[in-house]
Design a protein around this motif. Structure first.
Motif, PDB file in Angstrom:
ATOM      1  N   ARG A  48       0.815  -1.221   0.000  1.00 39.46           N
ATOM      2  CA  ARG A  48       0.000   0.000   0.000  1.00 39.46           C
ATOM      3  C   ARG A  48       0.848   1.269   0.000  1.00 39.46           C
ATOM      4  O   ARG A  48       0.341   2.359  -0.274  1.00 39.46           O
ATOM      5  CB  ARG A  48      -0.926   0.006   1.219  1.00 39.46           C
ATOM      6  CG  ARG A  48      -1.972  -1.112   1.188  1.00 39.46           C
ATOM      7  CD  ARG A  48      -2.941  -0.997   2.343  1.00 39.46           C
ATOM      8  NE  ARG A  48      -3.965  -2.042   2.280  1.00 39.46           N
ATOM      9  CZ  ARG A  48      -4.967  -2.166   3.149  1.00 39.46           C
ATOM     10  NH1 ARG A  48      -5.057  -1.299   4.172  1.00 39.46           N
ATOM     11  NH2 ARG A  48      -5.847  -3.126   3.013  1.00 39.46           N
ATOM     12  N   THR A  49       2.126   1.146   0.303  1.00 38.25           N
ATOM     13  CA  THR A  49       3.004   2.320   0.292  1.00 38.25           C
ATOM     14  C   THR A  49       3.470   2.659  -1.111  1.00 38.25           C
ATOM     15  O   THR A  49       4.090   3.711  -1.317  1.00 38.25           O
ATOM     16  CB  THR A  49       4.243   2.077   1.182  1.00 38.25           C
ATOM     17  OG1 THR A  49       5.057   1.056   0.597  1.00 38.25           O
ATOM     18  CG2 THR A  49       3.820   1.655   2.587  1.00 38.25           C
ATOM     19  N   GLN A  50       3.203   1.797  -2.074  1.00 36.73           N
ATOM     20  CA  GLN A  50       3.587   1.990  -3.479  1.00 36.73           C
ATOM     21  C   GLN A  50       5.103   1.933  -3.702  1.00 36.73           C
ATOM     22  O   GLN A  50       5.590   2.289  -4.787  1.00 36.73           O
ATOM     23  CB  GLN A  50       3.055   3.338  -4.010  1.00 36.73           C
ATOM     24  CG  GLN A  50       1.560   3.514  -3.897  1.00 36.73           C
ATOM     25  CD  GLN A  50       0.784   2.516  -4.744  1.00 36.73           C
ATOM     26  OE1 GLN A  50       1.105   2.309  -5.910  1.00 36.73           O
ATOM     27  NE2 GLN A  50      -0.223   1.887  -4.167  1.00 36.73           N
ATOM     28  N   THR A  51       5.852   1.492  -2.697  1.00 38.11           N
ATOM     29  CA  THR A  51       7.317   1.440  -2.833  1.00 38.11           C
ATOM     30  C   THR A  51       7.738   0.480  -3.932  1.00 38.11           C
ATOM     31  O   THR A  51       8.581   0.813  -4.789  1.00 38.11           O
ATOM     32  CB  THR A  51       7.962   1.029  -1.499  1.00 38.11           C
ATOM     33  OG1 THR A  51       7.607   1.984  -0.496  1.00 38.11           O
ATOM     34  CG2 THR A  51       9.475   0.974  -1.637  1.00 38.11           C
ATOM     35  N   TRP A  52       7.165  -0.723  -3.907  1.00 36.65           N
ATOM     36  CA  TRP A  52       7.534  -1.716  -4.909  1.00 36.65           C
ATOM     37  C   TRP A  52       7.128  -1.265  -6.318  1.00 36.65           C
ATOM     38  O   TRP A  52       7.811  -1.564  -7.298  1.00 36.65           O
ATOM     39  CB  TRP A  52       6.899  -3.065  -4.598  1.00 36.65           C
ATOM     40  CG  TRP A  52       7.606  -3.833  -3.541  1.00 36.65           C
ATOM     41  CD1 TRP A  52       7.137  -4.164  -2.303  1.00 36.65           C
ATOM     42  CD2 TRP A  52       8.937  -4.375  -3.612  1.00 36.65           C
ATOM     43  NE1 TRP A  52       8.082  -4.866  -1.594  1.00 36.65           N
ATOM     44  CE2 TRP A  52       9.193  -5.018  -2.380  1.00 36.65           C
ATOM     45  CE3 TRP A  52       9.918  -4.383  -4.595  1.00 36.65           C
ATOM     46  CZ2 TRP A  52      10.399  -5.654  -2.105  1.00 36.65           C
ATOM     47  CZ3 TRP A  52      11.121  -5.007  -4.330  1.00 36.65           C
ATOM     48  CH2 TRP A  52      11.355  -5.643  -3.100  1.00 36.65           C
ATOM     49  N   ARG A  53       6.019  -0.545  -6.413  1.00 37.01           N
ATOM     50  CA  ARG A  53       5.596  -0.038  -7.720  1.00 37.01           C
ATOM     51  C   ARG A  53       6.619   0.961  -8.264  1.00 37.01           C
ATOM     52  O   ARG A  53       6.961   0.942  -9.447  1.00 37.01           O
ATOM     53  CB  ARG A  53       4.218   0.618  -7.621  1.00 37.01           C
ATOM     54  CG  ARG A  53       3.605   0.972  -8.973  1.00 37.01           C
ATOM     55  CD  ARG A  53       2.252   1.641  -8.795  1.00 37.01           C
ATOM     56  NE  ARG A  53       1.323   0.779  -8.116  1.00 37.01           N
ATOM     57  CZ  ARG A  53       0.606  -0.172  -8.697  1.00 37.01           C
ATOM     58  NH1 ARG A  53       0.753  -0.385 -10.004  1.00 37.01           N
ATOM     59  NH2 ARG A  53      -0.233  -0.910  -8.004  1.00 37.01           N
ATOM     60  N   ARG A  54       7.114   1.833  -7.394  1.00 35.18           N
ATOM     61  CA  ARG A  54       8.118   2.815  -7.824  1.00 35.18           C
ATOM     62  C   ARG A  54       9.418   2.116  -8.227  1.00 35.18           C
ATOM     63  O   ARG A  54      10.071   2.513  -9.202  1.00 35.18           O
ATOM     64  CB  ARG A  54       8.369   3.823  -6.707  1.00 35.18           C
ATOM     65  CG  ARG A  54       7.161   4.695  -6.365  1.00 35.18           C
ATOM     66  CD  ARG A  54       7.529   5.806  -5.398  1.00 35.18           C
ATOM     67  NE  ARG A  54       6.360   6.544  -4.967  1.00 35.18           N
ATOM     68  CZ  ARG A  54       5.692   6.307  -3.835  1.00 35.18           C
ATOM     69  NH1 ARG A  54       6.103   5.352  -3.010  1.00 35.18           N
ATOM     70  NH2 ARG A  54       4.632   7.032  -3.520  1.00 35.18           N
ATOM     71  N   VAL A  55       9.795   1.094  -7.459  1.00 35.80           N
ATOM     72  CA  VAL A  55      10.991   0.314  -7.808  1.00 35.80           C
ATOM     73  C   VAL A  55      10.802  -0.339  -9.174  1.00 35.80           C
ATOM     74  O   VAL A  55      11.712  -0.332 -10.025  1.00 35.80           O
ATOM     75  CB  VAL A  55      11.278  -0.745  -6.728  1.00 35.80           C
ATOM     76  CG1 VAL A  55      12.370  -1.714  -7.195  1.00 35.80           C
ATOM     77  CG2 VAL A  55      11.689  -0.076  -5.425  1.00 35.80           C
ATOM     78  N   HIS A  56       9.616  -0.900  -9.374  1.00 35.26           N
ATOM     79  CA  HIS A  56       9.302  -1.561 -10.641  1.00 35.26           C
ATOM     80  C   HIS A  56       9.417  -0.583 -11.813  1.00 35.26           C
ATOM     81  O   HIS A  56      10.028  -0.897 -12.846  1.00 35.26           O
ATOM     82  CB  HIS A  56       7.881  -2.130 -10.564  1.00 35.26           C
ATOM     83  CG  HIS A  56       7.368  -2.687 -11.850  1.00 35.26           C
ATOM     84  ND1 HIS A  56       7.733  -3.913 -12.341  1.00 35.26           N
ATOM     85  CD2 HIS A  56       6.501  -2.165 -12.774  1.00 35.26           C
ATOM     86  CE1 HIS A  56       7.129  -4.142 -13.490  1.00 35.26           C
ATOM     87  NE2 HIS A  56       6.372  -3.088 -13.782  1.00 35.26           N
TER      88      HIS A  56
END
Length: 241
Positions: A183-191
């Motif tokens: 939910r923090t969107q961290t992995w999305r930004r990494v992706h």
């Protein structure tokens, strides 16, 4: 056209890249952009983009990973068998190590199996394990005799661009589930960041791959061309007998 079986096998890698991998890269990039636009827009604006783009982006991204790893292994298989100091050359010189042949074959099998299991894994630990095994296989096979790496020009090397792009694709596959659970969107930004780098590397692959095709002679041409002087420090640089 004077092509024998060895030449045809050599062309499999660029053929698969041009007819499958690069078109899929374009489609995946398009759906990635559409997915992001739908997420950023609000209300009626977001409805202009079909809600299926996210799912299609993931499905095609998974297909792209399989394609990238697949054509990488095809290139490795050709190189370790037919390449300079590859298995056939070692056999002709009488110094073929059959233990190495067995270990390389086993590494191919383990790498393929690890990628298959990575697609099946749901637990984060197992995804990490199979992604790591697949990545190790890609790296180990890439540094076998016969694989042309252009180590002295690594910054414009088709091999090094390809191996990094392959590792990024494997990592992207491994974190797909984490992206949707974070939910923090961290992995999305990494992706997004890592796959932007991968896209740039793929563009570099198109350039360096085209260059390398110009440098690789057909099998019947090789004996004459390999007698030429390619030492840039020699006064006879680029001269042939």
């Amino acid at each position: 056209m004077l092509l024998n079986l060895k030449d045809i096998i050599l062309l499999l890698h660029p053929i698969l890249a041009c007819t499958f991998v690069f078109p899929v890269i374009g489609i995946v990039s398009y759906f990635a952009w559409q997915t992001r636009q739908r997420r950023l827009r609000e209300g009626a604006e977001s409805k202009k983009i079909p809600p299926t783009v996210g799912r299609e982006h993931v499905q095609l991204g998974n297909l792209l990973t399989a394609g990238v790893v697949g054509i990488t292994l095809v290139a490795y298989a050709y190189s370790v068998i037919f390449g300079f100091q590859g298995f056939l050359m070692q056999a002709s010189e009488g110094n073929l190590d059959w233990l190495r042949v067995g270990l390389v074959a086993l590494m191919f099998a383990v790498t393929i199996a690890s990628l298959v299991f990575l697609y099946q894994a749901h637990n984060r630990i197992w995804r990490g394990v199979f992604a790591t095994l697949t990545g190790i296989g890609i790296v180990v096979l890439g540094f076998q005799p016969g694989v042309f790496r252009r180590d002295d020009e690594w910054y414009v090397s088709h091999f090094y661009y390809g191996i990094v792009a392959s590792l990024l694709m494997i990592f992207a596959l491994a974190i797909v589930q984490d992206i949707y659970q974070d939910r923090t969107q961290t992995w999305r930004r990494v992706h997004i960041a890592l796959n932007t780098v991968a896209l740039i590397l793929f563009l570099g692959q198109g350039i360096t791959g085209t260059r390398d095709l110009l440098e690789i002679p057909l099998s019947w041409q090789a004996p004459a061309i390999y007698q030429c002087n390619f030492d840039s420090n020699s006064p006879d640089f680029k001269t042939c007998p």
